[in-house]
Design a protein around this motif. Sequence first.
Motif, mmCIF file in Angstrom:
data_model
loop_
_atom_site.group_PDB
_atom_site.id
_atom_site.type_symbol
_atom_site.label_atom_id
_atom_site.label_comp_id
_atom_site.label_asym_id
_atom_site.label_seq_id
_atom_site.Cartn_x
_atom_site.Cartn_y
_atom_site.Cartn_z
ATOM 1 N N ARG A 1 12.133 7.407 1.271
ATOM 2 C CA ARG A 1 12.071 7.900 2.647
ATOM 3 C C ARG A 1 12.461 6.817 3.653
ATOM 4 O O ARG A 1 13.017 7.110 4.713
ATOM 5 N N ARG B 1 0.830 -1.215 0.000
ATOM 6 C CA ARG B 1 0.000 0.000 0.000
ATOM 7 C C ARG B 1 0.861 1.261 0.000
ATOM 8 O O ARG B 1 0.543 2.240 -0.680
ATOM 9 N N GLY B 2 1.934 1.264 0.776
ATOM 10 C CA GLY B 2 2.829 2.420 0.803
ATOM 11 C C GLY B 2 3.413 2.708 -0.569
ATOM 12 O O GLY B 2 3.482 3.870 -1.003
ATOM 13 N N THR C 1 0.545 3.913 -2.946
ATOM 14 C CA THR C 1 0.061 5.257 -2.627
ATOM 15 C C THR C 1 1.110 6.332 -2.875
ATOM 16 O O THR C 1 0.802 7.389 -3.434
ATOM 17 N N HIS C 2 2.361 6.081 -2.456
ATOM 18 C CA HIS C 2 3.386 7.125 -2.478
ATOM 19 C C HIS C 2 4.559 6.830 -3.402
ATOM 20 O O HIS C 2 5.423 7.686 -3.573
ATOM 21 N N GLY C 3 4.619 5.636 -3.947
ATOM 22 C CA GLY C 3 5.635 5.295 -4.942
ATOM 23 C C GLY C 3 7.062 5.530 -4.479
ATOM 24 O O GLY C 3 7.468 5.154 -3.379
ATOM 25 N N GLU C 4 7.807 6.187 -5.332
ATOM 26 C CA GLU C 4 9.236 6.428 -5.097
ATOM 27 C C GLU C 4 9.478 7.229 -3.813
ATOM 28 O O GLU C 4 10.465 7.003 -3.114
ATOM 29 N N ARG C 5 8.581 8.144 -3.498
ATOM 30 C CA ARG C 5 8.746 8.948 -2.276
ATOM 31 C C ARG C 5 8.751 8.057 -1.041
ATOM 32 O O ARG C 5 9.558 8.232 -0.131
ATOM 33 N N TYR C 6 7.866 7.074 -0.996
ATOM 34 C CA TYR C 6 7.808 6.115 0.116
ATOM 35 C C TYR C 6 9.094 5.303 0.176
ATOM 36 O O TYR C 6 9.714 5.180 1.237
#
Length: 125
Positions: A30, A18-19, A22-27
């Motif tokens: 990070r 899900r991460g 939802t947030h792709g490369e940013r997730y």
Amino acid sequence: MTVIRTGTDLTAVDDVVRGIATHGERYLARIFTDRERADSGDDPERLAARFAGKEAVVKLLRPSRADPLPLRDVAVVLDQDGAPTVELTGAAAALAEAIGCGPVSVSLSHERGLALATAVALTER
């Protein structure tokens, strides 16, 4: 006095899926280091095991609520034999040194949508 410190964590693979959805490369950027991503091939099961490993190490280090550790400061990577090992940098390395923490050992497992990790280290205090 030598003290044994342990930490353990259980992570649902679906949370990582899900991460990423939802947030792709940013997730991914990070939470995981480039080496962790390369070692895992960005496979959600393997990433979930590394996430659980990071959380287990953070629990072992016991940071204060006022100074949480960035998850990228704890890397769960493979050694030359393919075994998981822990690399601490930044705030995690500083905290480990402050508490007299020796090398951290970690064990990872994943099955049926869950990932489990246990971390162990000796401290001299």
